[in-house]
Scaffold this motif. Structure first.
Motif, PDB file in Angstrom:
ATOM      1  N   GLU A  67     -82.024   6.173 -25.835  1.00 38.71           N
ATOM      2  CA  GLU A  67     -83.247   6.856 -25.402  1.00 38.71           C
ATOM      3  C   GLU A  67     -83.639   6.553 -23.959  1.00 38.71           C
ATOM      4  O   GLU A  67     -83.890   7.480 -23.185  1.00 38.71           O
ATOM      5  N   TYR A  95     -81.046   8.224 -21.723  1.00 39.10           N
ATOM      6  CA  TYR A  95     -81.176   9.679 -21.738  1.00 39.10           C
ATOM      7  C   TYR A  95     -82.389  10.121 -20.915  1.00 39.10           C
ATOM      8  O   TYR A  95     -82.315  11.088 -20.156  1.00 39.10           O
ATOM      9  N   GLY A 117     -77.825  11.644 -25.153  1.00 39.41           N
ATOM     10  CA  GLY A 117     -78.474  12.465 -26.175  1.00 39.41           C
ATOM     11  C   GLY A 117     -77.701  12.406 -27.483  1.00 39.41           C
ATOM     12  O   GLY A 117     -78.286  12.376 -28.569  1.00 39.41           O
TER      13      GLY A 117
END
Length: 154
Positions: A109, A112, A121
Protein backbone atom coordinates in the motif's frame (compact mmCIF):
# COMPACT_ATOMS: atom_id res chain seq x y z
CA UNK A 1 -2.79 -22.70 26.63
CA UNK A 2 -2.04 -24.58 23.37
CA UNK A 3 1.12 -23.80 21.41
CA UNK A 4 -0.96 -22.52 18.51
CA UNK A 5 -2.64 -19.94 20.72
CA UNK A 6 0.66 -18.84 22.23
CA UNK A 7 2.15 -18.29 18.77
CA UNK A 8 -0.89 -16.27 17.67
CA UNK A 9 -0.79 -14.13 20.83
CA UNK A 10 2.97 -13.53 20.57
CA UNK A 11 2.66 -12.58 16.89
CA UNK A 12 -0.20 -10.23 17.73
CA UNK A 13 1.96 -8.55 20.40
CA UNK A 14 4.69 -8.01 17.78
CA UNK A 15 2.14 -6.35 15.50
CA UNK A 16 0.99 -4.18 18.41
CA UNK A 17 4.58 -3.02 18.92
CA UNK A 18 5.06 -2.35 15.19
CA UNK A 19 1.72 -0.53 14.92
CA UNK A 20 2.46 1.57 18.00
CA UNK A 21 5.92 2.46 16.66
CA UNK A 22 4.45 3.58 13.33
CA UNK A 23 1.76 5.52 15.19
CA UNK A 24 4.44 7.21 17.27
CA UNK A 25 6.27 8.20 14.09
CA UNK A 26 3.06 9.67 12.68
CA UNK A 27 2.46 11.66 15.89
CA UNK A 28 6.04 12.89 16.10
CA UNK A 29 5.86 13.94 12.45
CA UNK A 30 2.80 16.06 13.32
CA UNK A 31 4.76 17.98 15.96
CA UNK A 32 8.22 17.92 14.49
CA UNK A 33 8.14 17.41 10.71
CA UNK A 34 10.48 14.55 9.86
CA UNK A 35 9.48 13.79 6.29
CA UNK A 36 6.43 13.97 4.08
CA UNK A 37 6.99 10.28 3.27
CA UNK A 38 5.96 9.33 6.83
CA UNK A 39 2.29 9.71 5.88
CA UNK A 40 2.62 6.77 3.48
CA UNK A 41 2.98 4.39 6.45
CA UNK A 42 -0.46 5.22 7.87
CA UNK A 43 -2.19 2.31 6.06
CA UNK A 44 0.47 -0.07 7.39
CA UNK A 45 -0.05 1.35 10.88
CA UNK A 46 -3.79 0.67 10.70
CA UNK A 47 -3.28 -2.80 9.16
CA UNK A 48 -0.80 -3.81 11.87
CA UNK A 49 -3.15 -2.72 14.65
CA UNK A 50 -6.48 -3.99 13.30
CA UNK A 51 -5.62 -7.17 11.43
CA UNK A 52 -2.17 -7.98 12.76
CA UNK A 53 -2.83 -7.29 16.44
CA UNK A 54 -6.55 -7.34 17.15
CA UNK A 55 -7.78 -9.94 14.65
CA UNK A 56 -4.89 -12.29 15.26
CA UNK A 57 -5.35 -12.03 19.03
CA UNK A 58 -9.06 -12.82 18.65
CA UNK A 59 -8.41 -15.83 16.40
CA UNK A 60 -5.77 -17.28 18.70
CA UNK A 61 -7.90 -16.93 21.81
CA UNK A 62 -10.98 -18.28 20.00
CA UNK A 63 -8.99 -21.40 19.04
CA UNK A 64 -8.24 -21.91 22.72
CA UNK A 65 -11.59 -20.98 24.30
CA UNK A 66 -14.28 -22.24 21.91
CA UNK A 67 -15.93 -25.41 23.20
CA UNK A 68 -14.01 -28.51 22.15
CA UNK A 69 -15.50 -30.90 19.63
CA UNK A 70 -17.09 -33.88 21.31
CA UNK A 71 -18.08 -36.96 19.39
CA UNK A 72 -19.59 -40.14 20.74
CA UNK A 73 -19.32 -43.29 18.70
CA UNK A 74 -20.27 -46.69 20.12
CA UNK A 75 -20.12 -45.35 23.65
CA UNK A 76 -16.61 -43.90 23.23
CA UNK A 77 -15.68 -40.22 23.01
CA UNK A 78 -13.62 -39.02 20.04
CA UNK A 79 -11.27 -37.12 19.65
CA UNK A 80 -9.11 -36.26 22.67
CA UNK A 81 -6.56 -33.55 23.50
CA UNK A 82 -5.49 -31.08 20.85
CA UNK A 83 -7.52 -32.91 18.19
CA UNK A 84 -10.70 -31.63 19.88
CA UNK A 85 -9.87 -28.18 18.60
CA UNK A 86 -9.98 -29.12 14.93
CA UNK A 87 -7.24 -29.41 12.34
CA UNK A 88 -4.01 -27.97 13.66
CA UNK A 89 -2.34 -27.97 10.20
CA UNK A 90 -5.29 -25.99 8.82
CA UNK A 91 -4.90 -23.56 11.71
CA UNK A 92 -1.22 -23.06 10.77
CA UNK A 93 -2.30 -22.43 7.17
CA UNK A 94 -4.66 -19.75 8.51
CA UNK A 95 -1.78 -18.25 10.48
CA UNK A 96 0.50 -18.17 7.42
CA UNK A 97 -2.19 -16.65 5.19
CA UNK A 98 -3.19 -14.03 7.75
CA UNK A 99 0.37 -12.87 8.33
CA UNK A 100 1.19 -12.96 4.61
CA UNK A 101 -1.84 -10.78 3.95
CA UNK A 102 -0.87 -8.28 6.62
CA UNK A 103 2.75 -8.03 5.50
CA UNK A 104 1.91 -7.85 1.77
CA UNK A 105 -0.54 -5.02 2.44
CA UNK A 106 1.86 -3.19 4.74
CA UNK A 107 4.54 -3.31 2.03
CA UNK A 108 2.31 -2.84 -1.02
CA UNK A 109 0.00 0.00 0.00
CA UNK A 110 2.64 2.65 0.83
CA UNK A 111 4.65 1.75 -2.27
CA UNK A 112 1.56 1.82 -4.47
CA UNK A 113 0.50 5.19 -3.05
CA UNK A 114 3.97 6.58 -3.70
CA UNK A 115 4.66 5.09 -7.14
CA UNK A 116 1.30 4.06 -8.61
CA UNK A 117 2.98 0.92 -9.97
CA UNK A 118 0.70 -1.93 -11.01
CA UNK A 119 3.05 -4.41 -9.35
CA UNK A 120 2.37 -2.90 -5.94
CA UNK A 121 -1.35 -2.79 -6.73
CA UNK A 122 -1.05 -6.53 -7.39
CA UNK A 123 0.53 -6.99 -3.96
CA UNK A 124 -2.49 -5.29 -2.40
CA UNK A 125 -4.83 -7.60 -4.33
CA UNK A 126 -2.81 -10.67 -3.30
CA UNK A 127 -2.97 -9.41 0.28
CA UNK A 128 -6.75 -9.24 0.14
CA UNK A 129 -6.93 -12.76 -1.28
CA UNK A 130 -4.68 -14.08 1.48
CA UNK A 131 -6.87 -12.46 4.13
CA UNK A 132 -10.05 -13.81 2.52
CA UNK A 133 -8.71 -17.37 2.35
CA UNK A 134 -7.44 -17.06 5.95
CA UNK A 135 -10.96 -16.11 7.06
CA UNK A 136 -12.49 -19.03 5.15
CA UNK A 137 -9.99 -21.57 6.55
CA UNK A 138 -10.60 -20.31 10.08
CA UNK A 139 -14.38 -20.64 9.70
CA UNK A 140 -14.05 -24.13 8.19
CA UNK A 141 -11.85 -25.21 11.08
CA UNK A 142 -14.07 -23.73 13.82
CA UNK A 143 -17.54 -24.43 12.41
CA UNK A 144 -17.99 -27.81 14.10
CA UNK A 145 -17.17 -26.26 17.48
CA UNK A 146 -20.06 -23.79 17.33
CA UNK A 147 -23.00 -25.44 19.06
CA UNK A 148 -25.50 -25.01 21.85
CA UNK A 149 -23.93 -24.86 25.31
CA UNK A 150 -23.80 -28.27 26.98
CA UNK A 151 -24.81 -30.10 23.86
CA UNK A 152 -22.37 -32.49 22.22
CA UNK A 153 -22.52 -33.76 18.67
CA UNK A 154 -23.57 -37.40 18.51
Amino acid sequence: MPTTTRVYVKASILYLILGAALGALLLINGWLPLSSAIYYVKPAHVQFLIVGWLTQLILGVAWWLFPPMAFRLRGRDYPHGQAQRGSEPLFWVTFALLNSGVLLYAAGEPLYARTGSGFFGGLITLSGLCLLVAAVTFVINMWSRVRELGRAKT
